[in-house]
Design a protein around this motif. Sequence first.
Motif, PDB file in Angstrom:
ATOM      1  N   MET A   1       0.917  -1.159  -0.051  1.00  0.00           N
ATOM      2  CA  MET A   1      -0.152  -0.006  -0.140  1.00  0.00           C
ATOM      3  C   MET A   1       0.935   1.411   0.037  1.00  0.00           C
ATOM      4  N   GLU A   2       0.482   2.260  -0.832  1.00  0.00           N
ATOM      5  CA  GLU A   2       1.357   3.449  -0.769  1.00  0.00           C
ATOM      6  C   GLU A   2       0.854   4.501   0.249  1.00  0.00           C
ATOM      7  N   GLU A   3       1.973   5.275   0.463  1.00  0.00           N
ATOM      8  CA  GLU A   3       1.588   6.225   1.753  1.00  0.00           C
ATOM      9  C   GLU A   3       1.124   7.307   0.884  1.00  0.00           C
ATOM     10  N   PRO A   4       0.156   8.038   1.603  1.00  0.00           N
ATOM     11  CA  PRO A   4      -0.283   9.100   1.203  1.00  0.00           C
ATOM     12  C   PRO A   4       0.702  10.209   0.943  1.00  0.00           C
ATOM     13  N   GLN A   5       0.616  11.074  -0.204  1.00  0.00           N
ATOM     14  CA  GLN A   5       1.495  12.128  -0.641  1.00  0.00           C
ATOM     15  C   GLN A   5       1.238  13.151   0.300  1.00  0.00           C
ATOM     16  N   ILE A   6       2.367  13.747   0.763  1.00  0.00           N
ATOM     17  CA  ILE A   6       2.171  14.977   1.657  1.00  0.00           C
ATOM     18  C   ILE A   6       2.354  16.212   0.775  1.00  0.00           C
ATOM     19  N   VAL A   7       1.274  16.961   1.169  1.00  0.00           N
ATOM     20  CA  VAL A   7       1.223  18.155   0.223  1.00  0.00           C
ATOM     21  C   VAL A   7       1.473  19.509   1.042  1.00  0.00           C
ATOM     22  N   LYS A   8       2.550  20.486   0.704  1.00  0.00           N
ATOM     23  CA  LYS A   8       2.762  21.368   1.847  1.00  0.00           C
ATOM     24  C   LYS A   8       1.846  22.527   1.338  1.00  0.00           C
ATOM     25  N   SER A   9       1.567  23.525   2.141  1.00  0.00           N
ATOM     26  CA  SER A   9       0.965  24.580   1.488  1.00  0.00           C
ATOM     27  C   SER A   9       1.409  25.583   2.503  1.00  0.00           C
ATOM     28  N   ARG A  10       1.171  26.953   2.032  1.00  0.00           N
ATOM     29  CA  ARG A  10       1.584  28.135   2.910  1.00  0.00           C
ATOM     30  C   ARG A  10       0.340  28.811   3.513  1.00  0.00           C
ATOM     31  N   LYS A  11       0.425  29.353   4.487  1.00  0.00           N
ATOM     32  CA  LYS A  11      -0.832  30.164   4.978  1.00  0.00           C
ATOM     33  C   LYS A  11      -1.056  31.403   4.035  1.00  0.00           C
ATOM     34  N   THR A  12      -2.336  31.291   3.832  1.00  0.00           N
ATOM     35  CA  THR A  12      -2.917  32.560   2.937  1.00  0.00           C
ATOM     36  C   THR A  12      -2.362  34.107   3.560  1.00  0.00           C
ATOM     37  N   ALA A  13      -2.374  34.874   2.571  1.00  0.00           N
ATOM     38  CA  ALA A  13      -1.970  36.234   2.990  1.00  0.00           C
ATOM     39  C   ALA A  13      -3.216  36.554   3.845  1.00  0.00           C
ATOM     40  N   PRO A  14      -2.969  37.694   4.874  1.00  0.00           N
ATOM     41  CA  PRO A  14      -3.832  38.232   5.664  1.00  0.00           C
ATOM     42  C   PRO A  14      -5.309  38.708   5.364  1.00  0.00           C
ATOM     43  N   ASP A  15      -5.056  39.253   3.891  1.00  0.00           N
ATOM     44  CA  ASP A  15      -6.142  39.985   3.314  1.00  0.00           C
ATOM     45  C   ASP A  15      -6.830  38.813   2.379  1.00  0.00           C
ATOM     46  N   THR A  16      -6.541  37.698   2.211  1.00  0.00           N
ATOM     47  CA  THR A  16      -7.247  36.999   1.232  1.00  0.00           C
ATOM     48  C   THR A  16      -8.603  36.455   1.671  1.00  0.00           C
ATOM     49  N   ASP A  17      -8.774  36.285   3.048  1.00  0.00           N
ATOM     50  CA  ASP A  17     -10.155  36.035   3.611  1.00  0.00           C
ATOM     51  C   ASP A  17     -10.950  37.129   3.492  1.00  0.00           C
ATOM     52  N   SER A  18     -10.432  38.359   3.670  1.00  0.00           N
ATOM     53  CA  SER A  18     -11.347  39.546   3.486  1.00  0.00           C
ATOM     54  C   SER A  18     -11.848  39.684   2.125  1.00  0.00           C
ATOM     55  N   TRP A  19     -10.924  39.422   1.366  1.00  0.00           N
ATOM     56  CA  TRP A  19     -11.180  39.465  -0.416  1.00  0.00           C
ATOM     57  C   TRP A  19     -12.186  38.669  -0.860  1.00  0.00           C
ATOM     58  N   TYR A  20     -12.075  37.578  -0.377  1.00  0.00           N
ATOM     59  CA  TYR A  20     -13.195  36.549  -0.659  1.00  0.00           C
ATOM     60  C   TYR A  20     -14.455  36.822  -0.127  1.00  0.00           C
ATOM     61  N   GLU A  21     -14.536  37.183   1.178  1.00  0.00           N
ATOM     62  CA  GLU A  21     -15.697  37.678   1.855  1.00  0.00           C
ATOM     63  C   GLU A  21     -16.424  39.081   0.951  1.00  0.00           C
ATOM     64  N   TYR A  22     -15.450  39.789   0.573  1.00  0.00           N
ATOM     65  CA  TYR A  22     -16.046  40.873  -0.243  1.00  0.00           C
ATOM     66  C   TYR A  22     -16.529  40.519  -1.436  1.00  0.00           C
ATOM     67  N   ILE A  23     -15.690  39.851  -2.220  1.00  0.00           N
ATOM     68  CA  ILE A  23     -16.457  39.181  -3.405  1.00  0.00           C
ATOM     69  C   ILE A  23     -17.812  38.284  -3.209  1.00  0.00           C
ATOM     70  N   TRP A  24     -17.895  37.723  -2.505  1.00  0.00           N
ATOM     71  CA  TRP A  24     -19.223  37.021  -2.145  1.00  0.00           C
ATOM     72  C   TRP A  24     -20.270  38.220  -1.783  1.00  0.00           C
ATOM     73  N   LYS A  25     -19.810  38.900  -0.741  1.00  0.00           N
ATOM     74  CA  LYS A  25     -20.843  39.929  -0.388  1.00  0.00           C
ATOM     75  C   LYS A  25     -21.199  40.860  -1.676  1.00  0.00           C
ATOM     76  N   THR A  26     -20.173  41.281  -2.712  1.00  0.00           N
ATOM     77  CA  THR A  26     -20.335  42.009  -3.811  1.00  0.00           C
ATOM     78  C   THR A  26     -21.455  41.308  -4.917  1.00  0.00           C
ATOM     79  N   GLU A  27     -21.265  40.041  -4.881  1.00  0.00           N
ATOM     80  CA  GLU A  27     -22.180  38.903  -5.754  1.00  0.00           C
ATOM     81  C   GLU A  27     -23.428  38.934  -5.380  1.00  0.00           C
ATOM     82  N   GLN A  28     -23.688  38.681  -4.026  1.00  0.00           N
ATOM     83  CA  GLN A  28     -24.921  38.586  -3.382  1.00  0.00           C
ATOM     84  C   GLN A  28     -25.647  40.263  -3.455  1.00  0.00           C
ATOM     85  N   GLU A  29     -25.028  41.182  -3.328  1.00  0.00           N
ATOM     86  CA  GLU A  29     -25.811  42.536  -3.580  1.00  0.00           C
ATOM     87  C   GLU A  29     -25.794  42.945  -4.810  1.00  0.00           C
ATOM     88  N   THR A  30     -25.482  42.293  -5.903  1.00  0.00           N
ATOM     89  CA  THR A  30     -25.482  42.595  -7.266  1.00  0.00           C
ATOM     90  C   THR A  30     -26.887  43.247  -7.719  1.00  0.00           C
TER      91      THR A  30
END
Length: 139
Positions: A1-30
Motif C-alpha cells: 500500500m502506498e503512503e499518502p502524498q504529503i502536500v505542503k502549503s503556505r498560509k494565505t495572506a492576511p487579506d485573502t479571506d477578507s477579499w473572498y468575503e468582499y467578492i461573495w458579498k458583492t455578488e450577493q448584492e448585485t
Amino acid sequence: MEEPQIVKSRKTAPDTDSWYEYIWKTEQETPNRLEDTAKFLATMISLSLTLFLAMGKSSFETALDSPLLKIATVSWMLSLIIAFWVMFPRRYQYVSHAVESFKEMNGRIAKRKYRLLITSIALYLASLGILGYFFFLPK
C-alpha cells in the motif's frame, strides 16, 4: 500500500479571506445595486423628458408628424417601463434548504436585471439622441 502524498502549503495572506468575503458579498448584492441603478435611470429619464418638453416645446411642435419623433417617444416610454421592470419584484423558484439553489437564483436575478437595465439604457440613449436632433434642428 502506498503512503499518502504529503502536500505542503503556505498560509494565505492576511487579506485573502477578507477579499473572498468582499467578492461573495458583492455578488450577493448585485441585484440590489442594479435596482438602485434602475431607480436613478428612471429618475433621469423622467427629468430629461420633462426638460425636453418644457424647454423645446416649439421645436417638437413643428415635427409632430415625424415618424422619427414618434419612434423616439415610444422608445423613451419603453425605456422608462423597462427601468421600472428591473425593480419589480418577481417570484423565483428555488429550493429553500439548498444554498446552491439560492446561488443559482441570485445569478439568474442578476443576469435578468442586468439585461433589462442595458436594454433600458440603450432605448433611452437612442431616444435622447433623436430628440436632441429635433431640439437642435435649425428652424
